[in-house]
Design an enzyme around this catalytic site. Sequence first.
Site, PDB file in Angstrom:
ATOM      1  N   HIS A  11      60.023  46.414  56.750  1.00 18.17           N
ATOM      2  CA  HIS A  11      60.406  45.385  55.794  1.00 18.17           C
ATOM      3  C   HIS A  11      59.443  44.200  55.971  1.00 18.17           C
ATOM      4  O   HIS A  11      58.846  44.016  57.039  1.00 18.17           O
ATOM      5  CB  HIS A  11      61.853  44.933  56.040  1.00 18.17           C
ATOM      6  CG  HIS A  11      62.875  45.898  55.507  1.00 18.17           C
ATOM      7  ND1 HIS A  11      64.201  45.581  55.364  1.00 18.17           N
ATOM      8  CD2 HIS A  11      62.747  47.188  55.076  1.00 18.17           C
ATOM      9  CE1 HIS A  11      64.857  46.625  54.868  1.00 18.17           C
ATOM     10  NE2 HIS A  11      64.004  47.611  54.704  1.00 18.17           N
TER      11      HIS A  11
ATOM     12  N   GLU B 189      59.901  41.062  56.466  1.00 24.35           N
ATOM     13  CA  GLU B 189      60.203  40.162  57.587  1.00 24.35           C
ATOM     14  C   GLU B 189      59.718  40.737  58.917  1.00 24.35           C
ATOM     15  O   GLU B 189      59.184  40.015  59.772  1.00 24.35           O
ATOM     16  CB  GLU B 189      61.717  39.931  57.709  1.00 24.35           C
ATOM     17  CG  GLU B 189      62.380  39.299  56.503  1.00 24.35           C
ATOM     18  CD  GLU B 189      62.964  40.353  55.556  1.00 24.35           C
ATOM     19  OE1 GLU B 189      62.265  41.342  55.246  1.00 24.35           O
ATOM     20  OE2 GLU B 189      64.113  40.180  55.124  1.00 24.35           O
TER      21      GLU B 189
ATOM     22  N   CYS C  47      68.322  41.701  55.357  1.00 28.09           N
ATOM     23  CA  CYS C  47      69.321  42.742  55.672  1.00 28.09           C
ATOM     24  C   CYS C  47      69.714  42.613  57.145  1.00 28.09           C
ATOM     25  O   CYS C  47      69.206  41.757  57.874  1.00 28.09           O
ATOM     26  CB  CYS C  47      68.736  44.128  55.394  1.00 28.09           C
ATOM     27  SG  CYS C  47      67.484  44.636  56.596  1.00 28.09           S
TER      28      CYS C  47
ATOM     29  N   CYS D 198      66.764  42.975  59.631  1.00 25.93           N
ATOM     30  CA  CYS D 198      65.864  41.813  59.665  1.00 25.93           C
ATOM     31  C   CYS D 198      66.549  40.571  60.228  1.00 25.93           C
ATOM     32  O   CYS D 198      65.924  39.789  60.949  1.00 25.93           O
ATOM     33  CB  CYS D 198      65.297  41.572  58.275  1.00 25.93           C
ATOM     34  SG  CYS D 198      64.196  42.915  57.757  1.00 25.93           S
TER      35      CYS D 198
END
Lengths: 151, 151
Positions: free
Chosen positions: A55, A57, A85, A88
Site C-alpha cells: 500500500h 503508506e 486500512c 497501514c
Amino acid sequence: MSLTKAREMMNEALNLARYAAVQGEVPVGAIVVKDGIIIGRGANRPMESHDPTAHAEIIAIREAAAYLGNDRLTGCDLWVTLEPCAMCAGAIAHARIARLYYGADDAKGGAVAHGPRLFEQTTLHHKPEIYAGIAADESAALLKKFFAERR
Amino acid sequence: MSLTKAREMMNEALNLARYAAVQGEVPVGAIVVKDGIIIGRGANRPMESHDPTAHAEIIAIREAAAYLGNDRLTGCDLWVTLEPCAMCAGAIAHARIARLYYGADDAKGGAVAHGPRLFEQTTLHHKPEIYAGIAADESAALLKKFFAERR
C-alpha cells in the site's frame, strides 16, 4: 500549517495516486515528510509488485525509515490520499508517525474513523495527531473514476 | 493435520524466532506454507533492517507473494509464534491467507483474540480459519527470556 502548504503536500500524494491509476492499481498515494522535506513516497502497487503489503503508506514509511536509518520515524508526518486500512494504521503506530493527514474517508476498509478505529484501541501503542478530509473530494473523485472505468 | 505435523511446522517458525533473538530483535518467527512446502520465512527484524513493518509475518508474506508472483496467497497457511498485531492481521487479510496458526497470545499488542479482534470486523474483507495456542508455552518462554535478559 497554512492551508496552501497543506494543499501543496497533499498534491504530492495525489500525484502518486494518479501514477498508481496509470499502472492499473487502485489510486492511493502517500508521502512521509520530516522538517518540510519529503523523505518517503509511495504509490499503491500490490498487483504490479506481487506484494499484498505494498500500500502507498507502507512503501512511503519503508522508504523514509531506510533513509533515516531508523525504524522509528520520530517527528515525521504522513500524508495519504485515503483513510488508512488496519494494516497501514498498525504500521503508522509502529513507525511512531507524529501527524497523520489523510484525504477521503474509506467507510468500507478504513480503520481510523471507521471499523475498528484503531487509534482509539489501547493495544495500539502510539497515536499520531490526526487531520482528516484534506483534498478529500479530489481523492474520492480519482477513486470513483478508477472504479467506474473498470466496471 | 496431525499434531506431529503441526508441531513440525511451528518448530520452523520457532527456529526463526530464535534467530531473531540472537540478532537482538524481539523473538517472533513466521512461515508461509503452500501444499506442505514452505514458500516464505520471516524472522522479526525491524531494528536491524530499519523497517518498522519488518515483522516476521510481513517478511514471510512478502517472500511467499514474490515466489508465487501474485499478491494473493490463495490456499496458503501462515504459521507464526505470536498472535499477530493489527498491521500483520491486516496484511493476512489482504494476502487472503487461508489458515492462520499462531502460538502465544499477545494480550498487549495482539489484534486477533485481543484489542480490536480484527477478523471479527466487517471492514476486514477476508477472514482465515484461525488456530491458536500451538506450542504457545515455548513461544512465550522465548519472549520472556528475551525481555528478562534486557531488563
